[in-house]
Motif scaffolding. Structure first.
Motif, short mmCIF file in Angstrom:
data_model
loop_
_atom_site.label_atom_id
_atom_site.label_comp_id
_atom_site.label_asym_id
_atom_site.label_seq_id
_atom_site.Cartn_x
_atom_site.Cartn_y
_atom_site.Cartn_z
N CYS A 169 3.72 -0.91 6.66
CA CYS A 169 4.60 -0.02 5.90
C CYS A 169 4.84 1.23 6.75
N GLN A 171 3.86 4.17 6.32
CA GLN A 171 2.66 5.01 6.48
C GLN A 171 1.64 4.41 7.44
N CYS A 172 1.78 3.12 7.75
CA CYS A 172 0.96 2.52 8.82
C CYS A 172 1.36 3.13 10.17
N CYS A 241 -4.70 1.63 5.90
CA CYS A 241 -3.58 2.28 5.18
C CYS A 241 -3.83 2.19 3.69
N CYS A 244 -0.48 0.21 1.65
CA CYS A 244 -0.07 -1.21 1.66
C CYS A 244 -1.24 -2.19 1.68
#
Ligand SMILES: [Zn+2]
Length: 246
Positions: A169, A171-172, A241, A244
Motif C-alpha cells: 500500500c 504507506q508501505c 505496515c 495493509c
C-alpha cells in the motif's frame, strides 16, 4: 449505447483491447478523483471525454490566480469559484452524457463512504497526511488507488492494491514519520509536468478498470522531466505496515 455513443467513443471502441465491452465497462464505472488541481485537471477532462460513466470529484478549494498556470480545467473567469464547480462545468461541456458528482466536504468521517461508492480512486492531493488517509480508506474498502505526485521537474506514479496479499500500500512506501511535506507552492513546478502525470494517472485508472497492460501495481514509476527519463522500481509490501497487514 446509442448511435451517438457509438460515434463519440468510436476511436476507443475500434481498439481491439477496448471494444464495445470495454467502453461499456467504462460507462458503467465510477471513479473518485480527490483534488481537482494540477493532477486532477487533466485526469478529470480525459476521463470525462473517455466516457467514464460517473465521476465523483472532491476538492474544498476555490480557484486562485496562481493555480491557472497548471490547473488547466480552470479558466481566468473561474477565479473565486469552487474548483469542483468550475471542473464540473468543463467536464459536462466536453461530455454532457457523463454523471458528475461534486464533493466539497470530503473528510475523515465520510471518506470511506465515498471510496465505497467508487471502483477506483485517483489521489491528486499534495500532502502526506491526506494521502495516508486516502490510502487507509482504499485498503479498508478494497479499492485500487492510483497515486501520482509532482514537484519541480519530477513525477511519481503507482497503483496500490494493498488489500491483496503481497501487494504494497502507499504507506508501505512512505512511513508516517520523517516525511517533510514538499509541495509545489513552496518548491515550484513546470506546468506540463503536472499535465503528464495527470494524464498518466487517468490512463492507469482506465487500464485497471479494463485490466489492460502494465498496471504499475507494486511498482513506482519515477519520471525526471529534465532528462525525460522514466524508470520503474519495485515496491515491496512492508510486513510491519500497520495499514495493509491485517
Ligand atoms: Zn502497507
Amino acid at each position: 449505447m446509442n448511435d451517438q455513443d457509438l460515434l463519440r467513443y468510436s476511436r476507443q471502441i475500434i481498439l481491439p483491447e477496448v471494444g464495445i465491452e470495454g467502453q461499456q465497462a467504462l460507462l458503467d464505472s465510477t471513479m473518485l478523483l480527490i483534488g481537482v488541481g494540477g493532477l486532477g485537471s487533466p485526469s478529470a477532462m480525459y476521463l470525462a471525454a473517455a466516457g467514464v460513466g460517473h465521476l465523483i470529484i472532491a476538492d474544498f478549494d476555490k480557484v486562485e490566480l496562481s493555480n491557472l498556470q497548471r490547473q488547466v480545467i480552470h479558466h481566468t473567469d473561474d477565479i473565486g469559484e469552487f474548483k469542483v464547480d468550475s471542473a464540473k462545468a468543463k467536464m459536462l461541456s466536453i461530455n454532457p452524457d457523463v454523471k458528475i458528482t461534486t464533493v466539497k466536504d470530503l473528510d475523515e468521517n465520510n471518506l470511506n463512504a465515498w471510496v465505497d461508492k467508487s471502483d477506483i480512486v485517483l489521489d491528486g492531493t499534495d500532502n502526506f497526511d491526506t494521502r495516508f488517509k486516502i490510502n487507509k480508506a482504499c485498503v479498508e474498502q478494497k479499492t485500487p488507488l492510483v497515486s501520482a505526485a509532482v514537484i519541480r521537474f519530477e513525477g511519481q506514479l503507482s497503483v496500490f492494491k494493498g488489500y491483496e496479499a503481497e501487494k504494497p500500500c502507499y504507506q508501505c512506501l512512505y512511513s508516517v514519520e520523517g516525511n517533510n511535506d514538499e509541495n509545489c507552492t513552496d518548491n515550484g513546478i513546470l506546468a506540463p509536468v503536472a499535465g503528464m502525470l495527470g494524464t498518466m494517472q487517468a490512463l492507469q485508472a482506465i487500464k485497471v478498470i479494463l485490466n489492460l497492460g502494465e498496471q504499475l501495481v507494486g511498482k513506482l514509476m519515477i519520471i525526471d522531466a529534465l532528462d525525460l527519463s522514466f524508470r520503474n522500481v519495485t515496491i515491496n509490501k512492508d510486513k510491519s505496515c500497520t495499514i495493509c497487514n491485517k
